[in-house]
Design a protein around this motif. Sequence first.
Motif, short mmCIF file in Angstrom:
data_model
loop_
_atom_site.label_atom_id
_atom_site.label_comp_id
_atom_site.label_asym_id
_atom_site.label_seq_id
_atom_site.Cartn_x
_atom_site.Cartn_y
_atom_site.Cartn_z
N GLY A 1 0.71 -0.99 -0.09
CA GLY A 1 0.10 -0.05 0.03
C GLY A 1 0.76 1.30 0.17
O GLY A 1 2.16 1.23 0.26
N PRO A 2 0.19 2.50 -0.35
CA PRO A 2 1.22 3.57 -0.30
C PRO A 2 1.79 4.00 0.94
O PRO A 2 2.94 4.57 0.84
CB PRO A 2 0.02 4.68 -0.77
CG PRO A 2 -1.15 4.05 -1.47
CD PRO A 2 -1.02 2.49 -0.88
N GLU A 3 1.08 3.87 1.84
CA GLU A 3 1.76 4.18 3.36
C GLU A 3 2.90 3.11 3.49
O GLU A 3 4.30 3.65 4.08
CB GLU A 3 0.78 4.11 4.45
CG GLU A 3 -0.31 5.34 4.32
CD GLU A 3 -1.04 5.21 5.65
OE1 GLU A 3 -0.83 4.21 6.53
OE2 GLU A 3 -2.06 5.83 5.66
N ARG A 4 2.86 1.93 3.22
CA ARG A 4 3.74 0.93 3.36
C ARG A 4 5.25 1.42 2.40
O ARG A 4 6.40 1.15 2.91
CB ARG A 4 3.42 -0.51 3.00
CG ARG A 4 2.54 -1.16 4.23
CD ARG A 4 3.53 -1.52 5.55
NE ARG A 4 2.80 -2.33 6.27
CZ ARG A 4 3.42 -2.75 7.41
NH1 ARG A 4 4.45 -2.05 8.04
NH2 ARG A 4 2.80 -3.35 8.41
N ARG A 5 4.82 1.44 1.17
CA ARG A 5 5.70 2.15 0.44
C ARG A 5 6.47 3.32 0.88
O ARG A 5 7.74 3.45 0.91
CB ARG A 5 5.31 2.36 -0.93
CG ARG A 5 4.92 1.12 -1.90
CD ARG A 5 4.87 1.48 -3.41
NE ARG A 5 3.69 2.33 -3.69
CZ ARG A 5 2.63 2.05 -4.02
NH1 ARG A 5 2.04 0.56 -3.98
NH2 ARG A 5 1.48 2.76 -4.04
N GLN A 6 5.69 4.16 1.42
CA GLN A 6 6.41 5.39 2.00
C GLN A 6 7.21 4.96 3.01
O GLN A 6 8.38 5.59 3.52
CB GLN A 6 5.28 6.50 2.22
CG GLN A 6 4.54 7.13 0.95
CD GLN A 6 3.64 7.88 1.47
OE1 GLN A 6 3.73 8.81 2.32
NE2 GLN A 6 2.51 7.76 0.72
N ASP A 7 6.89 3.99 4.02
CA ASP A 7 7.56 3.65 5.26
C ASP A 7 9.11 2.96 4.64
O ASP A 7 10.15 3.38 5.24
CB ASP A 7 6.89 2.58 6.05
CG ASP A 7 5.88 3.26 6.75
OD1 ASP A 7 5.83 4.55 7.04
OD2 ASP A 7 4.81 2.38 7.19
N ARG B 1 11.14 5.59 3.45
CA ARG B 1 11.89 6.37 4.63
C ARG B 1 13.07 5.55 5.11
O ARG B 1 14.04 6.17 5.52
CB ARG B 1 10.86 6.80 5.56
CG ARG B 1 11.36 7.58 7.04
CD ARG B 1 10.22 7.77 7.88
NE ARG B 1 11.05 8.44 8.98
CZ ARG B 1 11.14 9.64 9.52
NH1 ARG B 1 10.53 10.36 8.51
NH2 ARG B 1 11.66 10.02 10.46
N ASP C 1 4.04 6.95 -7.14
CA ASP C 1 3.91 7.75 -6.11
C ASP C 1 5.13 8.53 -6.15
O ASP C 1 5.86 8.51 -4.87
CB ASP C 1 3.76 6.83 -4.77
CG ASP C 1 2.52 6.12 -4.82
OD1 ASP C 1 1.46 6.53 -5.60
OD2 ASP C 1 2.32 5.13 -4.20
N PRO D 1 5.28 11.61 -3.18
CA PRO D 1 5.36 11.08 -1.89
C PRO D 1 6.55 10.22 -1.39
O PRO D 1 6.89 10.29 -0.10
CB PRO D 1 4.21 10.21 -1.74
CG PRO D 1 3.30 10.64 -3.00
CD PRO D 1 4.18 11.15 -3.80
N ALA E 1 9.18 11.19 1.58
CA ALA E 1 9.54 10.05 2.68
C ALA E 1 10.88 9.78 2.90
O ALA E 1 11.67 9.71 3.88
CB ALA E 1 8.62 8.79 2.45
#
Length: 305
Positions: free
Chosen positions: A98-104, A107, A233, A236, A240
Motif C-alpha cells: 500500500g502507499p503508506e507501506r511504500r513510503q515507510d 523512509r 507515487d 510522496p 519520505a
Amino acid sequence: MLHRVAPDRSPESLARPRQGNYKETVVARYAEGRDLVVQLSDDPAATRVEAALLDAIDERTTVPVPTLVAHGRLAGRAYLVTERVDGEDLHERFVGLGPERRQDIARRFGEVLAELHEAFPFETAGPVSVDERGALDGGGQSVAAEFKAYAESALTALPEAFDDLRPALAAAVDPPPASRPPRLFPWDLRPGNALVADGRLVAVLDWGAPRATDPALSVAKTEHLVCRWYGTDTAPLLSAFRAGYDAVRPLPEVPVAYRLVAVTASAVDAQGVVTRPHYPERSGADAAAIHRDWLTEWLDGDAIE
C-alpha cells in the motif's frame, strides 16, 4: 567448504538462485540451525572488501545486513558465507504494498543511507579497498576526479539508443560540481537488493564494489532507484526518503549533474544491457524509452524535485 564453517551439520538441500552479478550463489538449508548463503567469486580482493564492510556495517549502524559467518579462499576461488535472512524480495513486493507501506520503506532507505554516510567517512574517493590492518580505505582520488571517472564510465556504457543525448549529457556533467568530503557510496542500494517481512525492511543485500564519493551522488542514485524506478507515487516517496535521511543527518543539496549521472549509471548493467525499470519489468525498447524520459526530464528541468 560448508564443512569448514558448519562442520557438525549437513545441509538438507542446496539451491542456486538466479543472480545478476559476477558472483555464484548457493543457499544451503539445514534441518536445524540457521541456513547459510555461500557466494563464490574469482575476485578475492573484492570479497575481502565486502566481508570487511559487512562486519563494519553490523558494528557501526542499525542497517539490517546478513550476519557474516566466514570468508576466505578455497581451490583458487574466494568465498563469503552469511546467514540466510527470512524475507521476500522487495523488488517483487514493492508495487504491491500500500502507499503508506511504500513510503515507510522509502523512509527507511533514507535512514539507511544517512547512517552509512555518518558511519563511513573517507579521506579520499574512489573504489573502497582494505588496507594492511584490515581497515576500509578510500580510493586515493579527489572527489572531483572520482565523479569524472564515474560519469565517463556511465556515459561510455550507454548503447546507441542514447546517442542523440550524449552531447547534452556530457556538457551537463562537465566540469564536476563543487563537492563535499567523501562518504560511503553503496552504488546498488535499491529494493532489488533488499528483503521485507510484514512490510518491513529486514535485510539489505549485496555490498560488493563499494565506492567513496560525495554523499550527494549516492543520495541521487538511491533516490532514483527507490523513488522513481517503479513509476509510482514519486513525490510522496521522495518526501519520505528525504525525511528519513534528514532524521539522521542533514540532507545534502544534490546538483543536477549528479542526478543525470545517477540515471545514466542505472540505465545499463555490467554487461552493457539496458536495465529493466518498473514492475512488472519493462525491457528492450520500452525500457530504453523510460530511461530516456528520465534523462530528458532532468536535462529540460521538468523532473519532479
